[in-house]
Design an enzyme around this catalytic site. Structure first.
Site, PDB file in Angstrom:
ATOM      1  N   SER A   9       1.044  -0.880   0.332  1.00 62.28           N
ATOM      2  CA  SER A   9       0.275   0.018  -0.064  1.00 62.28           C
ATOM      3  C   SER A   9       0.511   1.570  -0.327  1.00 62.28           C
ATOM      4  CB  SER A   9      -0.628  -0.105   1.054  1.00 62.28           C
ATOM      5  OG  SER A   9      -0.501  -0.021   2.301  1.00 62.28           O
ATOM      6  N   GLU A  11       0.823   5.393   0.452  1.00 59.81           N
ATOM      7  CA  GLU A  11       1.293   6.663   1.625  1.00 59.81           C
ATOM      8  C   GLU A  11       0.976   8.287   0.800  1.00 59.81           C
ATOM      9  OE1 GLU A  11       0.575   6.340   5.893  1.00 59.81           O
ATOM     10  OE2 GLU A  11       0.848   8.725   6.200  1.00 59.81           O
ATOM     11  N   THR A  43      -2.907  11.352   4.304  1.00 61.86           N
ATOM     12  CA  THR A  43      -3.059  12.022   5.266  1.00 61.86           C
ATOM     13  C   THR A  43      -4.047  12.998   5.741  1.00 61.86           C
ATOM     14  OG1 THR A  43      -0.502  13.269   4.930  1.00 61.86           O
ATOM     15  CG2 THR A  43      -0.391  11.629   5.655  1.00 61.86           C
ATOM     16  N   ARG A 101      -5.659   8.837  16.318  1.00 62.61           N
ATOM     17  CA  ARG A 101      -6.207  10.216  17.207  1.00 62.61           C
ATOM     18  C   ARG A 101      -6.085  11.787  16.864  1.00 62.61           C
ATOM     19  NH1 ARG A 101      -2.204  12.215  22.197  1.00 62.61           N
ATOM     20  NH2 ARG A 101      -0.997  12.248  20.720  1.00 62.61           N
ATOM     21  N   GLY A 102      -4.440  12.210  16.415  1.00 63.98           N
ATOM     22  CA  GLY A 102      -3.723  12.870  15.450  1.00 63.98           C
ATOM     23  C   GLY A 102      -3.415  13.837  16.557  1.00 63.98           C
ATOM     24  N   ASP A 103      -2.017  14.707  16.109  1.00 60.97           N
ATOM     25  CA  ASP A 103      -1.342  15.744  16.998  1.00 60.97           C
ATOM     26  C   ASP A 103      -2.348  17.306  16.377  1.00 60.97           C
ATOM     27  OD1 ASP A 103       0.002  13.727  18.251  1.00 60.97           O
ATOM     28  OD2 ASP A 103       1.135  13.877  16.340  1.00 60.97           O
ATOM     29  N   HIS A 143       4.973   5.440  21.007  1.00 60.53           N
ATOM     30  CA  HIS A 143       4.768   6.005  20.976  1.00 60.53           C
ATOM     31  C   HIS A 143       5.291   7.594  21.789  1.00 60.53           C
ATOM     32  CE1 HIS A 143       1.271   9.888  20.712  1.00 60.53           C
ATOM     33  NE2 HIS A 143       1.281   9.652  19.868  1.00 60.53           N
ATOM     34  N   LYS A 159      -7.930  -0.469  20.574  1.00 60.95           N
ATOM     35  CA  LYS A 159      -7.762   0.545  18.599  1.00 60.95           C
ATOM     36  C   LYS A 159      -8.642  -1.090  18.640  1.00 60.95           C
ATOM     37  CE  LYS A 159      -4.047   2.272  17.795  1.00 60.95           C
ATOM     38  NZ  LYS A 159      -3.563   3.938  17.996  1.00 60.95           N
ATOM     39  N   GLN A 170       4.243   3.001  12.315  1.00 62.97           N
ATOM     40  CA  GLN A 170       4.887   4.142  12.203  1.00 62.97           C
ATOM     41  C   GLN A 170       6.847   3.600  12.016  1.00 62.97           C
ATOM     42  OE1 GLN A 170       5.682   6.799  11.973  1.00 62.97           O
ATOM     43  NE2 GLN A 170       5.313   8.130  13.543  1.00 62.97           N
ATOM     44  N   PHE A 210      11.974  14.863  11.389  1.00 63.04           N
ATOM     45  CA  PHE A 210      10.781  14.012  11.339  1.00 63.04           C
ATOM     46  C   PHE A 210      10.851  12.980  12.650  1.00 63.04           C
ATOM     47  CE2 PHE A 210       7.157  11.604   9.293  1.00 63.04           C
ATOM     48  CZ  PHE A 210       6.731  12.390  10.136  1.00 63.04           C
ATOM     49  N   HIS A 260       3.773  -0.943   3.563  1.00 62.31           N
ATOM     50  CA  HIS A 260       3.239   0.252   2.996  1.00 62.31           C
ATOM     51  C   HIS A 260       3.962   1.647   3.267  1.00 62.31           C
ATOM     52  CE1 HIS A 260      -0.593   3.121   4.175  1.00 62.31           C
ATOM     53  NE2 HIS A 260       0.721   3.719   4.608  1.00 62.31           N
TER      54      HIS A 260
HETATM   55  P1  FAD Z   1      -4.392   7.016  20.134  1.00 60.17           P
HETATM   56  O1  FAD Z   1      -3.910   4.909  20.040  1.00 60.17           O
HETATM   57  O2  FAD Z   1      -4.907   7.598  20.292  1.00 60.17           O
HETATM   58  O3  FAD Z   1      -2.690   7.024  20.575  1.00 60.17           O
HETATM   59  C1  FAD Z   1      -1.530   8.356  21.418  1.00 60.17           C
HETATM   60  C2  FAD Z   1      -1.259   8.032  22.896  1.00 60.17           C
HETATM   61  O4  FAD Z   1      -2.657   7.759  23.421  1.00 60.17           O
HETATM   62  C3  FAD Z   1      -0.406   6.882  22.984  1.00 60.17           C
HETATM   63  O5  FAD Z   1       0.758   7.488  24.111  1.00 60.17           O
HETATM   64  C4  FAD Z   1      -1.041   6.378  23.808  1.00 60.17           C
HETATM   65  O6  FAD Z   1       0.095   5.660  24.700  1.00 60.17           O
HETATM   66  C5  FAD Z   1      -2.531   7.007  23.836  1.00 60.17           C
HETATM   67  N1  FAD Z   1      -3.602   6.383  24.036  1.00 60.17           N
HETATM   68  C6  FAD Z   1      -4.310   5.677  23.982  1.00 60.17           C
HETATM   69  N2  FAD Z   1      -5.357   5.072  23.556  1.00 60.17           N
HETATM   70  C7  FAD Z   1      -5.199   5.717  25.187  1.00 60.17           C
HETATM   71  C8  FAD Z   1      -6.762   5.999  26.329  1.00 60.17           C
HETATM   72  N3  FAD Z   1      -7.788   4.889  25.850  1.00 60.17           N
HETATM   73  N4  FAD Z   1      -6.136   6.015  27.170  1.00 60.17           N
HETATM   74  C9  FAD Z   1      -5.241   6.633  27.614  1.00 60.17           C
HETATM   75  N5  FAD Z   1      -4.535   6.771  26.689  1.00 60.17           N
HETATM   76  C10 FAD Z   1      -3.858   6.359  25.603  1.00 60.17           C
HETATM   77  N6  FAD Z   1      -0.912  12.048  12.090  1.00 60.17           N
HETATM   78  C11 FAD Z   1      -2.209  12.777  11.339  1.00 60.17           C
HETATM   79  O7  FAD Z   1      -2.152  14.337  11.801  1.00 60.17           O
HETATM   80  N7  FAD Z   1      -2.869  12.644  10.324  1.00 60.17           N
HETATM   81  C12 FAD Z   1      -2.353  11.157   9.457  1.00 60.17           C
HETATM   82  O8  FAD Z   1      -2.835  11.145   8.618  1.00 60.17           O
HETATM   83  C13 FAD Z   1      -1.855  10.698  10.016  1.00 60.17           C
HETATM   84  N8  FAD Z   1      -1.631   9.428   9.299  1.00 60.17           N
HETATM   85  C14 FAD Z   1      -1.147   8.273  10.424  1.00 60.17           C
HETATM   86  C15 FAD Z   1      -0.402   6.865   9.676  1.00 60.17           C
HETATM   87  C16 FAD Z   1       0.190   5.964  10.388  1.00 60.17           C
HETATM   88  C17 FAD Z   1       0.594   4.976  10.126  1.00 60.17           C
HETATM   89  C18 FAD Z   1       0.579   6.335  11.317  1.00 60.17           C
HETATM   90  C19 FAD Z   1       1.769   5.123  12.839  1.00 60.17           C
HETATM   91  C20 FAD Z   1       0.706   7.638  12.301  1.00 60.17           C
HETATM   92  C21 FAD Z   1      -0.200   8.844  11.481  1.00 60.17           C
HETATM   93  N9  FAD Z   1      -0.611   9.914  11.705  1.00 60.17           N
HETATM   94  C22 FAD Z   1      -1.187  10.827  11.775  1.00 60.17           C
HETATM   95  C23 FAD Z   1       0.307  10.557  12.932  1.00 60.17           C
HETATM   96  C24 FAD Z   1      -0.694  10.165  14.321  1.00 60.17           C
HETATM   97  O9  FAD Z   1      -1.601  10.455  14.766  1.00 60.17           O
HETATM   98  C25 FAD Z   1       0.126  10.689  15.510  1.00 60.17           C
HETATM   99  O10 FAD Z   1       1.242   9.574  15.825  1.00 60.17           O
HETATM  100  C26 FAD Z   1      -0.697  11.170  16.975  1.00 60.17           C
HETATM  101  O11 FAD Z   1       0.096  11.082  17.624  1.00 60.17           O
HETATM  102  C27 FAD Z   1      -1.290   9.475  17.892  1.00 60.17           C
HETATM  103  O12 FAD Z   1      -2.092   8.620  16.891  1.00 60.17           O
HETATM  104  P2  FAD Z   1      -2.763   7.273  16.909  1.00 60.17           P
HETATM  105  O13 FAD Z   1      -4.075   7.399  16.451  1.00 60.17           O
HETATM  106  O14 FAD Z   1      -1.346   6.163  17.257  1.00 60.17           O
HETATM  107  O15 FAD Z   1      -3.607   7.623  18.533  1.00 60.17           O
END
Ligand code: FAD
Length: 278
Positions: A9, A11, A43, A101-103, A143, A159, A170, A210, A260
């Protein structure tokens, strides 16, 4: 061990200018005809900053006959806004979503209906049942905001329990972390494809910046060589290609379900790795 043929795949990110859009179209044409990816993802800027760009880029991929997967990040979003996005994609025949989740961009508050990606996955399942194949992010090197490695694994499990079908990692350059992550997931009873994300190496400064942000480690033996190449871009890229080719080969030999590629909207670095695999 994965027994079926590996799936590839790709990106992309939404282009900001017309010139970027044209460049992306050329890159996609080359990539799609050679790789024939299982899907191509686009993204999404957290806080909705690229919402339209993501949608447009997804539609353009779909028009080329390739399955498109929009990324969707939930931080700062309301349930209504996510529902509207999901409906829009559903109507256009999109069946795959990368749920994140995003940042939050610095300076923007994080108010909204979601705190973590597992909440978004649950919400997508509530709203649209099994319509979408949901990909989530995985972090073999953990993370950067996780309090510790084991909590992060538990959070990854949330998740999957919420309904994720597969995961994309990642990027990393150390295969042992990925293999151990897979073993830890299996020990927790998680049975889903975890596809390694591959970041081609073309420039040290950008990669270092990065990697610092996203918590991906550049092993010292790679980093020191990249630094030593200085302005010798050709040698740096040749070395980067050798590293990512070997990593990709080793991952597939070890049973990774596919790869990917983080294309960075360029065709050559990904195509070179892919062609080396064949
Ligand atoms: P989560 O899975 O929610 O995790 C975030 C943090 O919170 C982790 O430290 C985890 O341990 C903690 N956590 C998770 N769930 C809970 C809970 N229920 N209670 C307490 N703590 C918890 N960013 C973008 O903005 N746009 C994109 O398009 C994008 N694409 C990506 C694609 C890939 C393949 C990857 C690997 C990353 C991508 N990112 C993107 C970056 C990503 O958004 C960041 O890494 C962000 O900080 C975490 O997103 P996540 O979905 O992994 O979050």
């Amino acid at each position: 061990m994965n027994q079926s043929a590996p799936q590839f795949s790709l990106e992309f990110f939404p282009p900001k200018t017309e010139a970027g859009r044209e460049k992306l179209q050329t890159a996609q044409k080359e990539l799609f005809s050679t790789i024939q990816p299982a899907y191509a993802s686009v993204t999404f800027g957290a806080g909705g900053s690229t919402q339209e760009g993501t949608y447009d880029a997804v539609m353009e991929i779909q028009q080329q006959g390739v399955d498109a997967a929009p990324h969707l990040s939930c931080i700062g979003a309301t349930k209504d806004s996510i529902t509207a996005i999901l409906r829009g994609y559903q109507e256009k025949g999109i069946h795959r979503i990368v749920a994140l989740r995003g940042d939050m961009p610095s300076g923007m508050g994080a108010s909204g209906d979601f705190r973590y990606a597992n909440e978004l996955v649950s919400f997508i399942r509530e709203e649209s049942g099994d319509h979408f194949h949901i990909e989530v992010a995985a972090y073999p090197e953990f993370h950067p905001q996780a309090p510790d490695a084991f909590t992060d694994l538990q959070n990854f499990k949330r998740k999957v329990d919420a309904g994720a079908d597969s995961a994309i990692t990642q990027y990393f350059y150390n295969i042992d972390g990925y293999l151990r992550f897979g073993e830890d997931c299996a020990a927790m009873g998680l049975d889903l494809p975890i596809v390694p994300g591959i970041m081609p190496i073309t420039n040290y400064t950008n990669l270092a910046r990065f990697s610092e942000m996203c918590g991906a480690e550049i092993p010292r033996w790679i980093k020191e060589r990249l630094i030593a190449y200085r302005d010798d871009t050709e040698s740096l890229r040749a070395f980067g290609l050798e590293v990512t080719t070997r990593l990709s080969q080793d991952l597939l030999s070890a049973g990774a379900p596919g790869l990917h590629f983080y294309t960075m909207n360029q065709s050559a670095p990904t195509l070179q790795v892919f062609n080396n695999l064949n």
